[in-house]
Design an enzyme around this catalytic site. Structure first.
Site, PDB file in Angstrom:
ATOM      1  N   CYS B 177      26.278 -21.062  40.834  1.00  0.00           N
ATOM      2  CA  CYS B 177      26.837 -19.615  40.399  1.00  0.00           C
ATOM      3  C   CYS B 177      28.379 -19.701  40.266  1.00  0.00           C
ATOM      4  CB  CYS B 177      26.626 -18.711  41.186  1.00  0.00           C
ATOM      5  SG  CYS B 177      24.736 -17.990  41.079  1.00  0.00           S
ATOM      6  N   HIS B 178      29.231 -20.232  41.361  1.00  0.00           N
ATOM      7  CA  HIS B 178      30.608 -19.979  41.258  1.00  0.00           C
ATOM      8  C   HIS B 178      31.324 -21.097  40.624  1.00  0.00           C
ATOM      9  CE1 HIS B 178      29.846 -16.301  43.866  1.00  0.00           C
ATOM     10  NE2 HIS B 178      29.151 -17.179  44.438  1.00  0.00           N
ATOM     11  N   CYS B 219      25.873 -13.633  50.377  1.00  0.00           N
ATOM     12  CA  CYS B 219      25.146 -14.586  49.241  1.00  0.00           C
ATOM     13  C   CYS B 219      24.296 -15.407  49.662  1.00  0.00           C
ATOM     14  CB  CYS B 219      26.447 -15.466  48.975  1.00  0.00           C
ATOM     15  SG  CYS B 219      27.599 -15.050  47.473  1.00  0.00           S
TER      16      CYS B 219
END
Lengths: 148, 258
Positions: B177-178, B219
């Site tokens: 994701c990041h 998360c």
């Protein structure tokens, strides 16, 4: 007399709650890039499939958007589900839901019907697939109905 | 022949990190950059930033005597705006006694137990968040330099390994994701690059303050992984990797985040 170590271990295993025992998955056969046969032996229900796709717990629309304007928060990490039934056969849709990583190891799409090969799974989810065989079939039926 | 093959392999190995989609230093963006103008305005105005209430609480605690030693933070450290200037930009930092990195909350608790002879503050307690918010505010506008200490190299490497490791029932790594999808949206919310410039933060979703550890645990639970315990070695390593990944970015604590 002291029970033997192996007998003790057998007693401990027998005493474990059922929840800690891995769920067994329905067997399935991959043919080409799909799974031709229903995981349950029955066709799924497209109406239930739509409800599942929209449910946050199924995780679909965290990443995908689709032809359901009533869902307010849809992701853009993955292709739209609109037209999924025109692009893919039910067999292809089924394998992509069951284990998309078997087609593309780099994909970020989770394997919805797999319980092994994962790291650090939380205890609430351990040894369980994300979706049941029935849920997979309902979603396959819904996605197959999305034609353009 | 063999040597040439090894050389090519070494070249490939050197090229791997970039190929894995890591964000180029010039492309890095703070979470602030992803926010709406309303939320930015809330953070920018100290009279509107809810994190400043925690800073005010921290200021009271800084000057309150505690523990068997009956000492306040200020008895040793004096004016927080002088002694703590830039401190948070260095954390997690190497602690020689334990020979491990420790984060800011752990540093505060070491002071509590060793110098104030008081019980440590619980993770995510309002007191610990208040003191760390007060201290972090003294690094506002300063570049992050955590990870510069060579003794932290193995821990940073461990944190990096964790960042790239898929985990949980959803089988997703932080980097998926990041690093790879930071410009996209998860269920309508901006993903962001995970640059920890403003912790502890006031998060609108929490309606309260929280540390980077709380955010990471959120998360991890999101991908249905077993979240690291507060202050676990792997948790600190991941915090440290994230801070070293944001090296040179300016701190904006206490930040407001959606």
């Amino acid at each position: 007399m002291m029970p033997s170590a192996s007998r003790l271990i057998a007693m401990i295993i027998a005493a474990l709650p059922a929840a800690t025992v891995a769920q067994t998955l329905a067997p399935y056969a991959i043919s080409g890039d799909g799974i031709p046969d229903s995981l349950t032996g029955q066709p799924g229900d497209a109406t239930r499939g739509l409800a599942l796709v929209l449910a946050r717990s199924s995780t679909c629309i965290l990443c995908h958007s689709g032809p359901f304007p009533e869902a307010r928060f849809q992701g853009d990490l993955a292709p739209t589900l609109a037209g999924a039934g025109s692009r893919s056969t039910p067999a292809q849709l089924r394998l992509r839901l069951v284990d998309a990583s078997s087609i593309n190891p780099e994909t970020i799409m989770p394997s919805y019907y797999r319980i092994d090969g994962f790291a650090r799974v939380g205890s609430a989810w351990r040894d369980k697939p994300i979706l049941s065989a029935e849920q997979i079939e309902d979603i396959v039926a819904y996605l197959a109905s999305l034609r353009e | 022949m063999m040597r040439r093959a090894l050389f090519v392999l070494a070249l490939l190995g050197a090229a791997l990190p970039a190929a894995a989609g890591e964000i180029a230093p010039s492309e890095r963006r703070s979470g602030y950059d992803f926010m709406s103008s309303d939320t930015k305005a809330m953070q920018d105005d100290d009279t509107a930033n809810p994190g400043m209430l925690s800073v005010l609480d921290g200021d009271t605690l800084w000057n309150t005597k505690a523990g068997a030693a009956n000492k306040s933070c200020s008895d040793c450290h004096g004016d927080v705006s002088v002694s703590m200037k830039g401190a948070t930009a260095r954390y997690p930092a190497f602690n020689a006694t334990s020979a491990t990195p420790i984060d800011l909350g752990q540093r505060v608790n070491l002071c509590r137990t060793q110098h104030q002879e008081a019980a440590p503050l619980a993770p995510e307690s309002s007191e610990l968040l208040a003191l760390t918010a007060l201290i972090a505010k003294q690094s506002r506008g300063m570049p992050i330099i955590a990870g510069d200490d060579a003794r932290l190299a193995t821990s940073i490497a461990r944190g990096r390994e964790l960042f790239f490791q898929r985990e949980g029932q959803l089988n997703i790594a932080c980097s998926n994701c990041h690093d790879d999808n930071a410009d996209r949206h998860l269920a309508g919310s901006a993903i962001t690059q995970g640059q920890p410039t403003g912790y502890p933060i006031y998060r609108l979703e929490w309606q309260g303050m929280g540390s980077l550890q709380r955010r990471i645990r959120g998360c991890m639970t999101g991908v249905r992984a077993q979240a690291f315990d507060f202050d676990a070695a792997d948790m600190i390593a991941l915090e440290l990797y994230l801070m070293s990944r944001a090296h040179g970015m300016k701190m904006d604590a206490p930040a407001v985040r959606p």
